[in-house]
Design an enzyme around this catalytic site. Structure first.
Site, PDB file in Angstrom:
ATOM      1  N   ARG A  65      -2.069  -2.295  -7.039  1.00 53.78           N
ATOM      2  CA  ARG A  65      -2.158  -3.628  -6.435  1.00 53.78           C
ATOM      3  C   ARG A  65      -3.136  -4.509  -7.209  1.00 53.78           C
ATOM      4  O   ARG A  65      -2.945  -5.720  -7.314  1.00 53.78           O
ATOM      5  CB  ARG A  65      -2.592  -3.503  -4.971  1.00 53.78           C
ATOM      6  N   LYS A  94      -1.881  -1.769   7.746  1.00 53.65           N
ATOM      7  CA  LYS A  94      -3.265  -1.308   7.815  1.00 53.65           C
ATOM      8  C   LYS A  94      -4.081  -2.247   8.696  1.00 53.65           C
ATOM      9  O   LYS A  94      -3.810  -3.440   8.764  1.00 53.65           O
ATOM     10  CB  LYS A  94      -3.863  -1.270   6.405  1.00 53.65           C
ATOM     11  N   HIS A  99      -2.846   2.996  -5.028  1.00 52.52           N
ATOM     12  CA  HIS A  99      -3.426   1.790  -4.424  1.00 52.52           C
ATOM     13  C   HIS A  99      -3.958   0.855  -5.507  1.00 52.52           C
ATOM     14  O   HIS A  99      -3.922  -0.372  -5.365  1.00 52.52           O
ATOM     15  CB  HIS A  99      -4.558   2.186  -3.469  1.00 52.52           C
ATOM     16  N   ARG A 119       0.837  -1.200   0.000  1.00 51.35           N
ATOM     17  CA  ARG A 119       0.000   0.000   0.000  1.00 51.35           C
ATOM     18  C   ARG A 119       0.873   1.252   0.000  1.00 51.35           C
ATOM     19  O   ARG A 119       2.046   1.197   0.404  1.00 51.35           O
ATOM     20  CB  ARG A 119      -0.926  -0.005   1.227  1.00 51.35           C
ATOM     21  N   TYR A 155      -7.831 -19.311  12.735  1.00 49.80           N
ATOM     22  CA  TYR A 155      -7.068 -20.547  12.848  1.00 49.80           C
ATOM     23  C   TYR A 155      -5.964 -20.671  11.804  1.00 49.80           C
ATOM     24  O   TYR A 155      -4.975 -21.352  12.014  1.00 49.80           O
ATOM     25  CB  TYR A 155      -8.014 -21.751  12.755  1.00 49.80           C
ATOM     26  N   HIS A 168      -3.645  -9.359   2.553  1.00 47.70           N
ATOM     27  CA  HIS A 168      -5.081  -9.358   2.832  1.00 47.70           C
ATOM     28  C   HIS A 168      -5.410 -10.461   3.821  1.00 47.70           C
ATOM     29  O   HIS A 168      -4.898 -11.576   3.708  1.00 47.70           O
ATOM     30  CB  HIS A 168      -5.886  -9.604   1.556  1.00 47.70           C
TER      31      HIS A 168
END
Length: 408
Positions: free
Chosen positions: A345, A276, A342, A249, A378, A368
């Site tokens: 990406r 972020k 941005h 980013r 998990y 992400h």
């Protein structure tokens, strides 16, 4: 002789815009004026001479489009009559608000202030400031004075529909999300028996989310050529290429420090504090460095190797470049509303998905978190080893799109 003020027209009000870098004030006469802010928000104000004290004061009457020109004039005449009778409108407004708060308990704004104390601990300071400004601009003017127990889906849908009417669908979506968080906070702390806004998203049309503008991978050669020819300094060009090949980013790219780069391991470690997300959910991100990324670093070492930051500020080498530098440059070279920093990406994501790379690995390259919250709890895998060839594949494609050496 007093200056004669020409009354405003409905068209003048509708077409009013900010003035330069400041606010714009349009007078309607007899103390009434329209204040137009830099974000184009418009509010009616009344300026008057205090009846019981020296000097003048101002009071906000309402905001557009909820309060029309005719409504504002009617309210002005009411307040002029109050002043003529020796009543200070602002003092009276405060007295009535305090009395109402005593009767109805907590207002939405009062609860929001309590919610804000907790929210500040969950997100970064800049993020919270941005969220709070949205509420100040769009929620509190129309709902802030409501008793919290009167906040429900029909009321909120009616009060906030002006955002959809103005085409600000993403803003409305975010404001509604914060509003639901506030009522959830009120429920948890016993101010409401249940959250009345649980299903509020269903009360609004389902508009597509406004994604960051981007270009398809096939247009990357044109972009890189436009960037090469652009009248921009070499550091800005390398910053854009650095963000492009690392898939990070804007805020993460400019805050890269030499101390975070491991040339031997070909890794860039981004501390969780720079990532972020909510504070308690953020985690460190390690970027595998492709040949192209390392080449950019070698070039930058010759320029800023003596500074703590890879992309050091021009005026203050001890700090980093502005996170909007890349955006401004991309806009300047002809990509306004077509591509953002941005949005680069998305070029990488589209290319790698089209090439058949594993979706989980691509998402990990983009740092992400999965949309499945239970699975994310998990699954702590960062797919680091599998990201190495994917990042190199992307770096190779970027280099193949350039007619000249990527770092020249």
């Amino acid at each position: 002789m007093p200056k004669i003020v020409k009354p405003l027209t409905a068209a003048a009000v509708a077409n009013a815009r900010p003035k330069g870098k400041g606010v714009n004030k349009l007078s309607d006469g007899f103390g009434l004026f329209l204040l137009v802010r830099q974000n184009c928000a418009k509010e009616w104000r009344f300026r008057y001479t205090r009846p019981n004290a020296p000097g003048v004061d101002e009071i906000t009457l309402g905001v557009l489009p909820q309060m029309s020109l005719a409504d504002a004039r009617k309210k002005r005449e009411e307040l002029r009559a109050m002043v003529a009778e020796g009543v200070d409108p602002k003092a009276e407004q405060k007295r009535l608000a305090e009395a109402e708060n005593e009767e109805c308990g907590n207002t939405l704004f009062a609860v929001a202030e309590k919610w804000a104390v907790i929210k500040k601990t969950q997100v970064q300071e800049k993020t919270f400031a941005k969220e709070w400004r949205r509420l100040e601009n769009h929620l509190f003017p129309v709902m802030g004075d409501l008793p919290i127990e009167e906040v429900n889906i029909p009321v909120a849908a009616t009060k906030l529909q002006f955002l959809d009417e103005a085409g600000k669908h993403d803003t409305r979506r975010k404001v509604v999300g914060y509003l639901r968080e506030i009522t959830r906070f009120a429920t948890i702390h016993g101010l409401l028996p249940y959250n009345p806004l649980t299903d509020i998203p269903e009360a609004f049309p389902d508009y597509d989310s406004e994604n960051q503008p981007t270009i398809p991978p096939a247009e990357l050669p044109h972009f890189l050529e436009d960037l090469r020819k652009a009248n921009k300094n070499i550091v800005t060009k390398l910053l854009i290429k650095w963000q492009l090949v690392t898939m990070v980013r804007p805020g993460e790219s400019v805050t890269a420090e030499w101390a975070d780069i491991n040339f031997d391991k070909r890794e860039w470690v981004i501390p969780k504090e720079k990532m972020k997300g909510q504070k308690r959910k953020k985690r460190m991100h390690i970027v595998p460095l492709s040949d192209q990324a390392l080449a950019i670093l070698e070039k930058m070492k010759a320029i800023n190797g003596h500074c703590p930051y890879v992309f050091a500020g021009r005026n203050n080498p001890k700090t980093h470049m502005n996170s909007q530098t890349a955006n401004s440059a991309i806009k300047d070279i002809g990509y306004k509303n077509r591509l953002t920093a941005h949005g680069m990406r998305s070029i990488a994501s589209t290319y790698l998905n089209d090439e058949g790379a594993d979706g989980d690995v691509i998402e990990a390259c983009l740092s992400h978190r999965g949309k499945d919250e239970v699975r994310s709890i998990y699954n702590k895998s960062t797919f680091f080893e599998r990201r190495i060839p994917v990042m190199q594949q992307w770096g190779d494609y970027v280099e193949s799109c350039s007619k000249f050496p990527l770092v020249d």
